[in-house]
Design an enzyme around this catalytic site. Structure first.
Site, PDB file in Angstrom:
ATOM      1  N   GLU A 170     -10.708   5.755  18.573  1.00 33.54           N
ATOM      2  CA  GLU A 170     -10.163   4.900  19.620  1.00 33.54           C
ATOM      3  C   GLU A 170     -10.550   3.427  19.459  1.00 33.54           C
ATOM      4  O   GLU A 170      -9.755   2.534  19.724  1.00 33.54           O
ATOM      5  CB  GLU A 170     -10.587   5.417  20.985  1.00 33.54           C
ATOM      6  CG  GLU A 170      -9.472   5.279  21.989  1.00 33.54           C
ATOM      7  CD  GLU A 170      -9.820   5.912  23.311  1.00 33.54           C
ATOM      8  OE1 GLU A 170      -9.979   5.143  24.259  1.00 33.54           O
ATOM      9  OE2 GLU A 170      -9.954   7.145  23.370  1.00 33.54           O
ATOM     10  N   HIS A 227      -8.194  -1.075   5.927  1.00 32.81           N
ATOM     11  CA  HIS A 227      -8.525  -2.346   6.557  1.00 32.81           C
ATOM     12  C   HIS A 227      -9.081  -3.288   5.489  1.00 32.81           C
ATOM     13  O   HIS A 227      -9.915  -2.877   4.668  1.00 32.81           O
ATOM     14  CB  HIS A 227      -9.564  -2.126   7.660  1.00 32.81           C
ATOM     15  CG  HIS A 227      -9.950  -3.399   8.341  1.00 32.81           C
ATOM     16  ND1 HIS A 227      -9.132  -4.011   9.280  1.00 32.81           N
ATOM     17  CD2 HIS A 227     -11.027  -4.196   8.203  1.00 32.81           C
ATOM     18  CE1 HIS A 227      -9.712  -5.121   9.690  1.00 32.81           C
ATOM     19  NE2 HIS A 227     -10.867  -5.265   9.051  1.00 32.81           N
ATOM     20  N   ASN A 262       0.832  -1.213   0.000  1.00 29.31           N
ATOM     21  CA  ASN A 262       0.000   0.000   0.000  1.00 29.31           C
ATOM     22  C   ASN A 262       0.861   1.254   0.000  1.00 29.31           C
ATOM     23  O   ASN A 262       0.500   2.253  -0.631  1.00 29.31           O
ATOM     24  CB  ASN A 262      -0.963  -0.004   1.196  1.00 29.31           C
ATOM     25  CG  ASN A 262      -2.211  -0.807   0.895  1.00 29.31           C
ATOM     26  OD1 ASN A 262      -3.054  -0.384   0.103  1.00 29.31           O
ATOM     27  ND2 ASN A 262      -2.324  -1.984   1.502  1.00 29.31           N
ATOM     28  N   ARG A 283      -0.085  -2.636  15.012  1.00 29.00           N
ATOM     29  CA  ARG A 283      -0.067  -2.391  16.458  1.00 29.00           C
ATOM     30  C   ARG A 283      -1.348  -1.686  16.827  1.00 29.00           C
ATOM     31  O   ARG A 283      -1.769  -0.741  16.151  1.00 29.00           O
ATOM     32  CB  ARG A 283       1.091  -1.449  16.845  1.00 29.00           C
ATOM     33  CG  ARG A 283       2.448  -2.020  16.653  1.00 29.00           C
ATOM     34  CD  ARG A 283       2.854  -3.016  17.697  1.00 29.00           C
ATOM     35  NE  ARG A 283       3.044  -2.452  19.031  1.00 29.00           N
ATOM     36  CZ  ARG A 283       3.200  -3.203  20.113  1.00 29.00           C
ATOM     37  NH1 ARG A 283       3.161  -4.514  20.026  1.00 29.00           N
ATOM     38  NH2 ARG A 283       3.384  -2.637  21.292  1.00 29.00           N
TER      39      ARG A 283
END
Ligand code: GAR
Length: 207
Positions: free
Chosen positions: A148, A115, A19, A97
Site C-alpha cells: 500500500e 522504480h 521496460n 498512477r
C-alpha cells in the site's frame, strides 16, 4: 517451457514502454517462465500500447480521466480486464498512477513494480535529479512487490550504476534505464520460480 506452464502476466504502463519491450524480449525465450497476455494503460496515447500491438499482444487503454477522479472505479475496470484475461501476475512498468488499497489488495503478492532508484532511497518522482543533488556515488533501480505504501514493499532485485562526476539527470537516467531492462526480466523470473540468483554480465545486479 510449454505455453500452459508459463505464468500469464499483464503489464500496466503509462508511457514509452521500454521496460515492456525488455519483458517481451525475455518472453520470446521458450524457457522463460512467463508470457504477456495483456498490456493495459491509463492513457490511450501511451506508446507502449502500440509496442504491444505490434508484438501481437492484446493492448487496452482504460483512461483514468473518463472516471471523473474516482480512482477505485477506474481500478475496478482494470481489475475486471485482468481477470477476464486470466492474468496471474501484474508488472507495473512506468505506470504513473498511485494505486488505491483496492487494486493493491486484489493483487497482493502478485504485483511487481520497477522504480528508478535504489529503494528505500528516493521513492517518488524525479529520482535522478534527487540522486545527483544528494551526491550519492551509486544509483540504480529496484524491482519490488507492490504494497500500500508507495515504492515500499519487499525488494526482489536491484541493479546499481556508478554516478559519474559529470552526470546530468538525463545521462544518469539513460544508464539506469539500461539496467532496468536487464533487471526486470531477471527479477520477474526470480519471483515466479524462486530460482537462485542469476549470474549476469552486470555484477551489480542482485536478484
Ligand atoms: C522507468 O524508468 C520506470 O522505472 C519508471 O518510469 C520509467 C518508464 O519507462 N517508473 C516510475 O517512475 C514508477 N514510479 P518505460 O515506459 O520506458 O518503461
Amino acid at each position: 517451457m510449454s505455453g500452459s506452464a508459463r505464468t500469464s502476466v499483464a503489464v500496466l504502463l503509462s508511457g514509452r514502454g521500454s521496460n515492456l519491450a525488455s519483458l517481451i524480449a525475455a518472453c520470446d525465450d521458450a524457457d522463460y517462465p512467463a508470457h504477456i497476455v495483456l498490456v493495459l494503460s491509463n492513457r490511450a496515447d501511451a506508446a507502449g500500447l502500440d509496442l504491444a500491438r505490434n508484438a501481437g499482444i492484446p493492448a487496452l487503454a482504460i483512461e483514468h480521466r473518463t472516471f471523473g477522479g474516482n480512482r477505485e472505479t477506474h481500478e475496478q475496470a482494470i481489475d475486471a480486464e485482468l481477470r477476464a484475461a486470466g492474468v496471474e501476475c501484474v508488472c507495473l512498468a512506468g505506470y504513473m498512477r498511485r494505486l488505491t488499497p483496492f487494486l493493491v489488495e486484489a493483487w497482493h503478492g502478485r504485483m511487481l513494480n520497477i522504480h528508478p532508484s535504489l529503494l528505500p532511497a528516493f521513492p517518488g518522482l524525479h529520482t535522478h535529479e534527487r540522486a545527483l543533488q544528494a551526491g550519492v556515488k551509486l544509483h540504480g533501480c529496484t524491482v519490488h512487490l507492490v504494497t500500500e505504501a508507495v515504492d515500499e514493499g519487499p525488494i526482489i532485485g536491484q541493479a546499481a550504476v556508478a554516478v559519474a562526476p559529470d552526470d546530468t539527470p538525463e545521462t544518469l537516467a539513460a544508464r539506469v534505464l539500461r539496467q532496468e531492462h536487464l533487471l526486470y526480466p531477471l527479477a520477474l523470473r526470480r519471483h515466479l520460480t524462486n530460482a537462485a540468483p542469476v549470474a549476469s554480465e552486470a555484477t551489480l545486479i542482485a536478484v
